[in-house]
Design a protein around this motif. Structure first.
Motif, mmCIF file in Angstrom:
data_model
loop_
_atom_site.group_PDB
_atom_site.id
_atom_site.type_symbol
_atom_site.label_atom_id
_atom_site.label_comp_id
_atom_site.label_asym_id
_atom_site.label_seq_id
_atom_site.Cartn_x
_atom_site.Cartn_y
_atom_site.Cartn_z
ATOM 1 N N ILE A 123 0.817 -1.212 0.000
ATOM 2 C CA ILE A 123 0.000 0.000 0.000
ATOM 3 C C ILE A 123 0.854 1.266 0.000
ATOM 4 O O ILE A 123 0.535 2.237 -0.709
ATOM 5 N N ARG A 124 1.930 1.272 0.764
ATOM 6 C CA ARG A 124 2.730 2.493 0.874
ATOM 7 C C ARG A 124 3.294 2.934 -0.481
ATOM 8 O O ARG A 124 3.090 4.088 -0.898
ATOM 9 N N PRO A 125 4.006 2.067 -1.224
ATOM 10 C CA PRO A 125 4.503 2.522 -2.537
ATOM 11 C C PRO A 125 3.394 2.763 -3.558
ATOM 12 O O PRO A 125 3.524 3.630 -4.425
ATOM 13 N N THR A 126 2.280 2.023 -3.445
ATOM 14 C CA THR A 126 1.171 2.250 -4.379
ATOM 15 C C THR A 126 0.529 3.605 -4.139
ATOM 16 O O THR A 126 0.161 4.315 -5.088
ATOM 17 N N THR A 127 0.393 3.985 -2.889
ATOM 18 C CA THR A 127 -0.171 5.295 -2.566
ATOM 19 C C THR A 127 0.723 6.414 -3.090
ATOM 20 O O THR A 127 0.242 7.395 -3.670
ATOM 21 N N ALA A 128 2.030 6.262 -2.892
ATOM 22 C CA ALA A 128 2.959 7.268 -3.418
ATOM 23 C C ALA A 128 2.858 7.347 -4.943
ATOM 24 O O ALA A 128 2.883 8.435 -5.529
ATOM 25 N N PHE A 129 2.715 6.190 -5.578
ATOM 26 C CA PHE A 129 2.589 6.143 -7.038
ATOM 27 C C PHE A 129 1.340 6.891 -7.507
ATOM 28 O O PHE A 129 1.395 7.731 -8.410
ATOM 29 N N LEU A 130 0.199 6.600 -6.892
ATOM 30 C CA LEU A 130 -1.055 7.219 -7.329
ATOM 31 C C LEU A 130 -1.103 8.709 -7.006
ATOM 32 O O LEU A 130 -1.652 9.501 -7.779
ATOM 33 N N LEU A 131 -0.544 9.105 -5.870
ATOM 34 C CA LEU A 131 -0.488 10.535 -5.537
ATOM 35 C C LEU A 131 0.350 11.286 -6.566
ATOM 36 O O LEU A 131 -0.038 12.362 -7.038
ATOM 37 N N THR A 132 1.487 10.727 -6.921
ATOM 38 C CA THR A 132 2.358 11.376 -7.899
ATOM 39 C C THR A 132 1.709 11.412 -9.273
ATOM 40 O O THR A 132 1.720 12.446 -9.963
ATOM 41 N N LEU A 133 1.123 10.291 -9.676
ATOM 42 C CA LEU A 133 0.477 10.220 -10.987
ATOM 43 C C LEU A 133 -0.713 11.175 -11.060
ATOM 44 O O LEU A 133 -0.893 11.887 -12.053
#
Length: 449
Positions: free
Chosen positions: A106-116
């Motif tokens: 969840i942590r890297p996925t959240t960072a990914f979606l926030l950035t995208l």
């Protein structure tokens, strides 16, 4: 080799099965390379794309080598069962284990979606074409499909482990039979819901094989591995050549029955063969990985494995803008000798781009690994309260719903101007779920302290 990496490799617990970590790293590397090799980009007045399978039929059997997501679910079942047992021995519960286990996802996925999401919003504010922005977001989000099934089977791990200890290998067999019924419903024009269930049933069957392996029901010996390889490949050939299934193990525009959307019995046959290969290589790889240098390479790869997977299609989006929109890369006919030759600079550029993305964003994954330390932290061993359990289940449901919405948005044929707004809605659903899981994790740590 860096000193921190050497220390991390040397601190590996003696009981850890290093072969599992190698399989995970190899699986993701092959998935990334397969996606990069298969994508066809076109640019005239607008950006377009396709898969090389639409132009090069002879490439379809090669997907048997590059479709290795079953291996990821296989090792996920093995590692999940081992991790859950370890948590329980230390007095933890299933909720605390799930919260710790999914933090790495969840942590890297959240960072990914926030950035995208931020990049897409900025592009729209600067006047970019909404259709182009929507396509870029959809392409970058393609890796998220697997998280829908994976988060679900991780949540179900306590049930799947208990089922194995009650019924053994009958569990994946029953799941495979259910997948076959779903396939039959699709082939006979029945209700689509039967086929859609295979998104969970098929991946749960492969995950269950991993649990069976860890529990000793599948022996890493040739007398078990070789029949699985031969039987799986024989079934795969029969199902695809004279049978009704496509030869391609990834999406093929010309196929009547896709093997991944949803997964089919043919894909399960491939999974059985791959399981046999994994078992057969276990002893050899175990000896190899007792050496510090190759094991350190595997440790390094696994420390950023989710980051690599999440961002590898974003590298494609960047490459399209840098190489095709600018005209730097020619566009010969897909599958031609010139096109195949140009895969070399294409892959080189993607590798360099992904390396930069990993250098920037791997900190989120590494932070989750450090907090978890490869298992449930001691401070989280305890019993979850009712409110924490409810928040965990609700959070997991919203995360899966958000990811499913993102995955479906790009395939529903919506008008291009609607895509950014629809993506924004499903991003918000995912973020709500991630926030609930964060709150549940913090609550569980307080209760255990």
């Amino acid at each position: 080799m860096s000193a921190p990496l050497r220390r991390a490799a040397e601190r590996t617990p003696p009981g850890r099965d290093r072969h599992i970590d190698l399989l995970r790293a190899v699986a993701i590397a092959l998935v990334v390379l397969g996606h990069w090799l298969a994508v066809v980009v076109t640019y005239r007045d607008r950006i377009g794309g396709d898969t090389v399978l639409a132009y090069v039929p002879w490439a379809r059997p090669l997907t048997w080598l590059f479709q290795v997501m079953p291996v990821f679910f296989l090792v996920g079942g093995f590692a999940g069962a081992a991790s859950l047992d370890s948590c329980r021995r230390r007095g933890g519960d299933a909720i605390g284990w799930f919260l710790s286990r999914t933090d790495r996802l969840i942590r890297p996925t959240t960072a990914f979606l926030l950035t995208l999401g931020g990049a897409a919003l900025l592009a729209l504010l600067l006047g970019a074409d909404p259709a182009t922005v929507g396509m870029a977001v959809w392409l970058a989000c393609l890796p998220l499909w697997f998280l829908i099934a994976y988060v679900t089977v991780v949540l179900l791990t306590p049930i799947l482990l208990a089922l194995h200890r009650r019924a053994g290998l009958a569990v994946p067999v029953v799941l495979a039979v259910a997948v076959a019924f779903g396939d039959a419903a699709r082939l006979l024009g029945g209700p689509g819901v039967f086929g859609a269930a295979n998104y969970l049933l098929a991946w749960a069957a492969v995950y269950q094989l991993g649990i069976a392996w860890r529990e000793g029901a599948l022996s890493a010996r040739p007398r078990v591995a070789v029949p699985m390889i031969v039987g799986g490949l024989a079934a795969l050939v029969l199902l695809t050549v004279p049978g009704p299934y496509a030869v391609s193990m990834v999406t093929d525009p010309g196929a009547r029955l896709q093997n991944t959307s949803p997964p089919t019995l043919a894909l399960l046959a491939l999974a059985v063969a791959q399981t046999g290969v994994a078992l057969l290589l276990h002893e050899h790889d175990g000896r190899l990985l007792r050496r510090t240098r190759p094991w350190a390479a595997v440790v390094a790869a696994n420390s950023v494995i989710m980051t690599v997977f999440l961002w590898h299609m974003t590298a494609v989006v960047i490459a399209v803008l840098a190489l095709y929109v600018t005209g730097l890369l020619p566009q010969p006919p897909p599958g031609s000798a010139a096109w195949l030759l140009l895969r070399v600079p294409w892959i080189a550029f993607l590798t360099a781009t992904l390396a930069v993305l990993v250098a920037v964003f791997a900190r989120f994954e590494r932070h989750a690994v450090e907090r978890r330390g490869g298992a449930l932290p001691a401070s989280s061993a305890g019993r979850a309260g009712a409110s924490t359990s409810a928040a965990t289940l609700a959070g997991a449901g919203l995360v899966v719903a958000g990811l499913l919405g993102v995955a479906l948005t790009g395939s529903q044929g919506l008008p291009a101007p609607m895509l950014p707004a629809r993506f924004a809605v499903w991003f918000a659903v995912y973020f709500a779920g991630a926030a609930l899981l964060w709150a549940a994790r913090a609550s569980h740590r307080r209760l255990a302290s």
